[in-house]
Design an enzyme around this catalytic site. Structure first.
Site, PDB file in Angstrom:
ATOM      1  N   TYR A   1      -3.501  -1.277   9.661  1.00  0.00           N
ATOM      2  CA  TYR A   1      -3.342  -1.515   8.234  1.00  0.00           C
ATOM      3  C   TYR A   1      -1.949  -1.088   7.768  1.00  0.00           C
ATOM      4  O   TYR A   1      -1.242  -1.854   7.081  1.00  0.00           O
ATOM      5  CB  TYR A   1      -4.424  -0.738   7.484  1.00  0.00           C
ATOM      6  CG  TYR A   1      -4.446  -0.912   5.988  1.00  0.00           C
ATOM      7  CD1 TYR A   1      -5.029  -2.028   5.410  1.00  0.00           C
ATOM      8  CD2 TYR A   1      -3.901   0.063   5.145  1.00  0.00           C
ATOM      9  CE1 TYR A   1      -5.078  -2.178   4.029  1.00  0.00           C
ATOM     10  CE2 TYR A   1      -3.938  -0.082   3.770  1.00  0.00           C
ATOM     11  CZ  TYR A   1      -4.525  -1.205   3.208  1.00  0.00           C
ATOM     12  OH  TYR A   1      -4.560  -1.351   1.843  1.00  0.00           O
TER      13      TYR A   1
ATOM     14  N   SER B   1       0.841  -1.194   0.000  1.00  0.00           N
ATOM     15  CA  SER B   1       0.000   0.000   0.000  1.00  0.00           C
ATOM     16  C   SER B   1       0.876   1.244   0.000  1.00  0.00           C
ATOM     17  O   SER B   1       2.050   1.209   0.408  1.00  0.00           O
ATOM     18  CB  SER B   1      -0.890   0.009   1.252  1.00  0.00           C
ATOM     19  OG  SER B   1      -1.529   1.260   1.442  1.00  0.00           O
TER      20      SER B   1
END
Length: 255
Positions: free
Chosen positions: A148, A135
């Site tokens: 996350y 990410s």
């Protein structure tokens, strides 16, 4: 001639979102795709539509990986590629994040990636490719997504170590690092948040202002990057993160 003609590729989290688009594109490019997910009904529908095989796979469970690999062996006799796409997102400040929530994100995102690399990497006798979904937040920080971001930072570390250890066996390992991509996971209601459509419109407006290209990304765009990293076009690339974020990581625009 497709870019993946004859190759067998397993895509996790392929029932929807980025994984679905990766599975569709890979099938179009000649791959024999294995659609893997915990969402059985939509996953089976995607597999049927693109002529693929579906397997139920909770990526955080070692037994599920072994069962999925057994299906791949039985159906195709080998595996040539893996896209570790499955992941979950939870919005919360660090101080308000329960340990159970943090560990569930780590189990799916980080442990799932590790198990995929270990399971499939052992099976690739004649080389292959592994693409891990990290990410934008694996390269920088972002408030409200601490669990996350921590898991995605870890995926980049796993990617680099795997690339070093597996290179002599002809296995290339890279990571895609998407920014804001319009998928069910990025919608607040789908990610465990609240607010429904109003919140969705608010977040889209936020990204329009924040991202230099003025929009969220599309799952199809991430799929094309995963294809590049899974085919011969990237034959001399391994151990690298590839950011696909509309310019978000470039910096802050004041004009």
């Amino acid at each position: 001639m497709g870019k993946l003609d004859g190759r067998v590729v397993l895509v996790t989290g392929a029932a929807r979102g980025q994984g679905e688009q990766e599975a569709r594109l890979f099938a179009q490019e000649g791959a024999r795709v294995v659609v893997a997910d915990v969402l059985d009904e939509p996953g089976e529908a995607v597999a049927k539509e693109i002529g693929a095989r579906y397997v139920h796979l909770d990526v955080g469970r070692e037994d599920d990986w072994q069962a999925a690999l057994a299906v791949v062996r039985e159906t195709y006799g080998r595996i040539d590629g893996l896209v570790n796409n499955a992941g979950i997102l939870r919005f919360n400040s660090l101080l308000d994040t329960p340990l159970d929530e943090f560990m569930e994100v780590v189990r799916v995102n980080q442990v799932g990636c590790f198990l995929g690399i270990r399971t499939v990497g052992r099976e690739m006798a004649q080389g292959g490719t592994i693409v891990n979904t990290a990410s934008y937040t694996g390269l920088t920080g972002m408030a409200a997504v601490g669990a996350y971001a921590a898991s995605k930072h870890a995926i980049l570390g796993l990617t680099r170590v795997a690339a070093l250890e597996l290179a002599r066996r002809g296995i290339r390992v890279n990571a895609v690092c998407p920014g804001a991509v319009d998928t069910p996971m990025s919608r607040p209601a789908a990610a465990g948040g609240a607010g429904g459509e109003e919140a969705a419109r608010a977040i889209e407006g936020f990204y329009r202002r924040l991202v230099p290209l003025g929009r969220m990304g599309r799952a199809e765009e991430v799929a094309r990057l995963a294809l590049f990293l899974s085919c011969e076009d990237s034959s001399y690339i391994t151990g690298q993160p590839f950011v696909i974020d509309g310019g978000w990581l470039a910096g802050v625009s004041v004009v």
